[in-house]
Design an enzyme around this catalytic site. Sequence first.
Site, short mmCIF file in Angstrom:
data_model
loop_
_atom_site.label_atom_id
_atom_site.label_comp_id
_atom_site.label_asym_id
_atom_site.label_seq_id
_atom_site.Cartn_x
_atom_site.Cartn_y
_atom_site.Cartn_z
N ASP A 37 0.82 -1.21 0.00
CA ASP A 37 0.00 0.00 0.00
C ASP A 37 0.86 1.26 0.00
O ASP A 37 2.02 1.23 0.37
CB ASP A 37 -0.86 0.04 1.27
CG ASP A 37 -2.07 -0.85 1.15
OD1 ASP A 37 -2.35 -1.31 0.05
OD2 ASP A 37 -2.72 -1.07 2.18
N LYS A 59 -3.61 3.17 -2.62
CA LYS A 59 -4.80 4.00 -2.79
C LYS A 59 -4.51 5.31 -2.09
O LYS A 59 -3.96 5.33 -1.01
CB LYS A 59 -6.02 3.38 -2.12
CG LYS A 59 -6.36 2.02 -2.65
CD LYS A 59 -7.64 1.55 -1.96
CE LYS A 59 -7.78 0.06 -2.06
NZ LYS A 59 -7.78 -0.63 -0.79
N MET A 173 -8.12 8.78 8.91
CA MET A 173 -8.54 9.32 7.60
C MET A 173 -9.42 10.55 7.77
O MET A 173 -10.38 10.73 7.00
CB MET A 173 -9.28 8.24 6.79
CG MET A 173 -8.44 7.06 6.42
SD MET A 173 -9.37 5.68 5.76
CE MET A 173 -10.01 4.91 7.23
C1 LIG Z 1 -6.67 3.28 5.45
S1 LIG Z 1 -6.27 3.76 7.09
C2 LIG Z 1 -5.20 2.46 7.51
C3 LIG Z 1 -5.03 2.27 8.99
C4 LIG Z 1 -4.00 1.20 9.30
N1 LIG Z 1 -4.48 -0.09 8.88
C5 LIG Z 1 -3.63 1.18 10.79
O1 LIG Z 1 -3.89 0.18 11.44
O2 LIG Z 1 -3.06 2.16 11.25
C6 LIG Z 1 -5.19 5.11 6.79
C7 LIG Z 1 -5.19 6.11 7.92
O3 LIG Z 1 -4.42 5.62 9.02
C8 LIG Z 1 -3.80 6.69 9.69
N2 LIG Z 1 -2.35 6.48 9.65
C9 LIG Z 1 -1.70 5.42 9.16
N3 LIG Z 1 -0.37 5.53 9.35
C10 LIG Z 1 -0.18 6.70 9.99
C11 LIG Z 1 0.97 7.39 10.46
N4 LIG Z 1 2.19 6.88 10.34
N5 LIG Z 1 0.80 8.59 11.06
C12 LIG Z 1 -0.44 9.11 11.22
N6 LIG Z 1 -1.56 8.50 10.78
C13 LIG Z 1 -1.44 7.31 10.19
C14 LIG Z 1 -4.22 7.96 8.96
O4 LIG Z 1 -5.36 8.47 9.60
C15 LIG Z 1 -4.54 7.43 7.59
O5 LIG Z 1 -5.41 8.28 6.88
#
Ligand SMILES: C[S@@+](CC[C@H](N)C(=O)[O-])C[C@H]1O[C@@H](n2cnc3c(N)ncnc32)[C@H](O)[C@@H]1O
Length: 263
Positions: A37, A59, A173
Amino acid sequence: MRKPGQVFLVGAGPGDPELLTLKAARILALAQAVVYDRLVSDEVLAMVPPLARRIPVGKAPKSHPVPQERINEILIELALEGLTVVRLKGGDPLVFGRGSEEVAALAAAGVPVEIVPGITAAQGVASVTGVPLTHRGLASGLRYVTGHCRDDRPLDLDWSGLADPDTTLVVYMGAANIAEISTRLMTQGMPESLPVLAVACATTPRERRLVSRLDSIAEEVAEARFQGPVLFVIGRVVSLYRSCPAEVLAMLVARPLRQVAHA
Ligand SMILES: C[S@@+](CC[C@H](N)C(=O)[O-])C[C@H]1O[C@@H](n2cnc3c(N)ncnc32)[C@H](O)[C@@H]1O
């Protein structure tokens, strides 16, 4: 017919490669194909074996270059070639990751699949900032919600249920909709002064943070022009960011980042 290979749905964590589980690192080292991803960090991608096939299927908000159905097909096709396939997903594959849809598609195609959990963004943010997700007397519960709806439909959240000052609210998100989210929560009675933490690219060298209030978070996040994924933590626990002893804070922020903390 050739025996299918195996697909591992692996949580890549929030970015810092040291936050991979031992199992994730071991399986990644065995991968013959890696389907990954957009949110998987460069630091984690650097651990992909040099001879493994790399297939980006990232995405981005409002842009899905590889539709989910096609991602499912790619995983099945690679497995049917007999390969050991790692499906690498940011954070944990089962937290806002559509991992369960991929498991269902693989199972229906008769492909063996195993899930390897990852550190979700909320846990990464809590660890680097020292802001706990629960704390005796401040938050007795925790909710993870998405701040983005499928196909950009209007947000349909249980606003009155979410407006609970005893519960920490973690918004994934939510960058594009934080104005609506904060306004709705205040309309439901959440105090304007409730502290909010926003962290972009948590646990990576690109990390940036902002501490604000419910009534000003939208404006301040827009001004900060964060790049990359942003996580919001809304609730009384965020007040502990400021009360964190200076030496602990210095240790937590001992990484190249721009910290913007507001009184
Ligand atoms: C599609 S979701 C995926 C979440 C992921 N599966 C998790 O467990 O963290 C994507 C969202 O996760 C959050 N996110 C993921 N990695 C991040 C990071 N390193 N710092 C801040 N937010 C993060 C943000 O809100 C982003 O828009």
